[in-house]
Design a protein around this motif. Structure first.
Motif, PDB file in Angstrom:
ATOM      1  N   LEU A   1       0.826  -1.211   0.000  1.00 48.64           N
ATOM      2  CA  LEU A   1       0.000   0.000   0.000  1.00 48.64           C
ATOM      3  C   LEU A   1       0.858   1.258   0.000  1.00 48.64           C
ATOM      4  O   LEU A   1       0.491   2.270  -0.606  1.00 48.64           O
ATOM      5  CB  LEU A   1      -0.950  -0.002   1.191  1.00 48.64           C
ATOM      6  N   TRP A   2       2.017   1.212   0.654  1.00 44.59           N
ATOM      7  CA  TRP A   2       2.940   2.343   0.587  1.00 44.59           C
ATOM      8  C   TRP A   2       3.446   2.517  -0.845  1.00 44.59           C
ATOM      9  O   TRP A   2       3.589   3.642  -1.322  1.00 44.59           O
ATOM     10  CB  TRP A   2       4.129   2.136   1.529  1.00 44.59           C
ATOM     11  N   ASN A   3       3.740   1.401  -1.500  1.00 45.84           N
ATOM     12  CA  ASN A   3       4.163   1.474  -2.901  1.00 45.84           C
ATOM     13  C   ASN A   3       3.055   2.062  -3.765  1.00 45.84           C
ATOM     14  O   ASN A   3       3.319   2.876  -4.653  1.00 45.84           O
ATOM     15  CB  ASN A   3       4.562   0.091  -3.425  1.00 45.84           C
ATOM     16  N   ALA A   4       1.819   1.647  -3.533  1.00 45.08           N
ATOM     17  CA  ALA A   4       0.695   2.166  -4.316  1.00 45.08           C
ATOM     18  C   ALA A   4       0.531   3.666  -4.083  1.00 45.08           C
ATOM     19  O   ALA A   4       0.302   4.427  -5.029  1.00 45.08           O
ATOM     20  CB  ALA A   4      -0.587   1.415  -3.950  1.00 45.08           C
ATOM     21  N   ALA A   5       0.667   4.089  -2.835  1.00 44.86           N
ATOM     22  CA  ALA A   5       0.554   5.521  -2.535  1.00 44.86           C
ATOM     23  C   ALA A   5       1.661   6.316  -3.214  1.00 44.86           C
ATOM     24  O   ALA A   5       1.423   7.402  -3.753  1.00 44.86           O
ATOM     25  CB  ALA A   5       0.585   5.738  -1.021  1.00 44.86           C
ATOM     26  N   SER A   6       2.865   5.765  -3.215  1.00 44.43           N
ATOM     27  CA  SER A   6       3.959   6.476  -3.880  1.00 44.43           C
ATOM     28  C   SER A   6       3.750   6.529  -5.389  1.00 44.43           C
ATOM     29  O   SER A   6       4.140   7.503  -6.036  1.00 44.43           O
ATOM     30  CB  SER A   6       5.307   5.837  -3.537  1.00 44.43           C
ATOM     31  N   GLN A   7       3.116   5.507  -5.958  1.00 43.39           N
ATOM     32  CA  GLN A   7       2.838   5.532  -7.403  1.00 43.39           C
ATOM     33  C   GLN A   7       1.847   6.630  -7.750  1.00 43.39           C
ATOM     34  O   GLN A   7       2.002   7.309  -8.765  1.00 43.39           O
ATOM     35  CB  GLN A   7       2.289   4.180  -7.870  1.00 43.39           C
ATOM     36  N   ILE A   8       0.820   6.806  -6.944  1.00 38.17           N
ATOM     37  CA  ILE A   8      -0.165   7.860  -7.213  1.00 38.17           C
ATOM     38  C   ILE A   8       0.498   9.233  -7.091  1.00 38.17           C
ATOM     39  O   ILE A   8       0.285  10.108  -7.936  1.00 38.17           O
ATOM     40  CB  ILE A   8      -1.365   7.738  -6.255  1.00 38.17           C
ATOM     41  N   LEU A   9       1.292   9.425  -6.040  1.00 37.67           N
ATOM     42  CA  LEU A   9       1.981  10.705  -5.888  1.00 37.67           C
ATOM     43  C   LEU A   9       2.964  10.943  -7.028  1.00 37.67           C
ATOM     44  O   LEU A   9       3.122  12.078  -7.497  1.00 37.67           O
ATOM     45  CB  LEU A   9       2.703  10.760  -4.543  1.00 37.67           C
ATOM     46  N   MET A  10       3.631   9.889  -7.474  1.00 37.56           N
ATOM     47  CA  MET A  10       4.562  10.019  -8.588  1.00 37.56           C
ATOM     48  C   MET A  10       3.825  10.401  -9.870  1.00 37.56           C
ATOM     49  O   MET A  10       4.301  11.234 -10.647  1.00 37.56           O
ATOM     50  CB  MET A  10       5.346   8.716  -8.790  1.00 37.56           C
ATOM     51  N   ALA A  11       2.656   9.819 -10.091  1.00 35.26           N
ATOM     52  CA  ALA A  11       1.854  10.189 -11.262  1.00 35.26           C
ATOM     53  C   ALA A  11       1.465  11.660 -11.196  1.00 35.26           C
ATOM     54  O   ALA A  11       1.519  12.374 -12.211  1.00 35.26           O
ATOM     55  CB  ALA A  11       0.613   9.305 -11.357  1.00 35.26           C
ATOM     56  N   LEU A  12       1.106  12.143 -10.004  1.00 36.84           N
ATOM     57  CA  LEU A  12       0.791  13.562  -9.843  1.00 36.84           C
ATOM     58  C   LEU A  12       2.011  14.438 -10.112  1.00 36.84           C
ATOM     59  O   LEU A  12       1.897  15.521 -10.694  1.00 36.84           O
ATOM     60  CB  LEU A  12       0.234  13.828  -8.447  1.00 36.84           C
ATOM     61  N   GLY A  13       3.176  13.975  -9.687  1.00 42.73           N
ATOM     62  CA  GLY A  13       4.410  14.708  -9.975  1.00 42.73           C
ATOM     63  C   GLY A  13       4.681  14.800 -11.466  1.00 42.73           C
ATOM     64  O   GLY A  13       5.076  15.859 -11.979  1.00 42.73           O
ATOM     65  N   TYR A  14       4.461  13.705 -12.190  1.00 40.45           N
ATOM     66  CA  TYR A  14       4.651  13.739 -13.641  1.00 40.45           C
ATOM     67  C   TYR A  14       3.617  14.625 -14.325  1.00 40.45           C
ATOM     68  O   TYR A  14       3.926  15.297 -15.314  1.00 40.45           O
ATOM     69  CB  TYR A  14       4.609  12.332 -14.223  1.00 40.45           C
ATOM     70  N   ILE A  15       2.402  14.646 -13.804  1.00 42.22           N
ATOM     71  CA  ILE A  15       1.383  15.539 -14.371  1.00 42.22           C
ATOM     72  C   ILE A  15       1.790  16.998 -14.147  1.00 42.22           C
ATOM     73  O   ILE A  15       1.636  17.837 -15.039  1.00 42.22           O
ATOM     74  CB  ILE A  15       0.001  15.217 -13.784  1.00 42.22           C
ATOM     75  N   LEU A  16       2.332  17.299 -12.957  1.00 45.63           N
ATOM     76  CA  LEU A  16       2.845  18.647 -12.707  1.00 45.63           C
ATOM     77  C   LEU A  16       3.941  19.012 -13.707  1.00 45.63           C
ATOM     78  O   LEU A  16       3.991  20.140 -14.201  1.00 45.63           O
ATOM     79  CB  LEU A  16       3.402  18.754 -11.290  1.00 45.63           C
ATOM     80  N   LEU A  17       4.819  18.062 -13.998  1.00 43.88           N
ATOM     81  CA  LEU A  17       5.874  18.316 -14.972  1.00 43.88           C
ATOM     82  C   LEU A  17       5.299  18.525 -16.371  1.00 43.88           C
ATOM     83  O   LEU A  17       5.804  19.325 -17.150  1.00 43.88           O
ATOM     84  CB  LEU A  17       6.878  17.165 -14.976  1.00 43.88           C
ATOM     85  N   ALA A  18       4.233  17.813 -16.699  1.00 43.83           N
ATOM     86  CA  ALA A  18       3.644  17.909 -18.040  1.00 43.83           C
ATOM     87  C   ALA A  18       2.903  19.218 -18.259  1.00 43.83           C
ATOM     88  O   ALA A  18       2.934  19.769 -19.364  1.00 43.83           O
ATOM     89  CB  ALA A  18       2.701  16.728 -18.286  1.00 43.83           C
ATOM     90  N   ILE A  19       2.252  19.743 -17.210  1.00 49.08           N
ATOM     91  CA  ILE A  19       1.478  20.973 -17.419  1.00 49.08           C
ATOM     92  C   ILE A  19       2.368  22.207 -17.466  1.00 49.08           C
ATOM     93  O   ILE A  19       1.969  23.220 -18.023  1.00 49.08           O
ATOM     94  CB  ILE A  19       0.360  21.144 -16.371  1.00 49.08           C
TER      95      ILE A  19
END
Length: 144
Positions: free
Chosen positions: A5-23
């Motif tokens: 579950l910690w890995n899953a949480a880090s994946q969601i946060l990482m996806a948000l980080g990549y979205i921040l980089l994309a915008i």
């Protein structure tokens, strides 16, 4: 809280980080890079002990090496191939024969693909958490 579950949480946060980089709004490069870096650190810190809990210590050396293989393999596939190909698609040819690209659009698609791969990783980590729920409940019972 189980490690998957910690890995899953880090994946969601990482996806948000990549979205921040994309915008590519002002300051998003710094915030997105920090979020993605922290999430990589969380994944590296959690994945190895989780493997010992799930698979045991009998073949731990081989399992560890397979887990660590993701670093050079992912770097080659995503940074070398994917980012290079997508950058060349966005770049314009110069008079001297080279390619150049200036602006946020150069790597936007790369960050979107990375965010999508993080979403897939989130689904896989969530499935692993569901599959190992019984194992982690047994481990909690032994600690009491």
């Amino acid at each position: 809280m189980p490690r998957p579950l910690w890995n899953a949480a880090s994946q969601i946060l990482m996806a948000l980080g990549y979205i921040l980089l994309a915008i590519a709004i002002p300051g998003s490069l710094y915030i997105g890079s920090i979020v993605v870096g922290i999430c990589y650190g969380v994944r590296l810190a959690i994945t190895v002990p989780m493997a010992s809990e799930v698979f045991g210590l009998k073949n731990y050396g081989m399992i560890y090496n397979v887990l660590i293989l993701n670093l050079p393999l992912g770097s080659f596939l995503f940074s070398g191939l994917l980012a290079g190909i997508l950058y060349d698609m966005e770049a314009t040819t110069t008079k001297t024969g080279g390619n150049t690209c200036v602006g946020a659009h150069c790597y936007r698609l790369v960050f979107v693909v990375m965010a999508c791969s993080c979403a897939i990783g989130f689904a896989m980590d969530s499935f692993l958490a569901f599959r190992t729920k019984r194992l982690y409940s047994k481990m909690r019972a032994l600690k009491r």
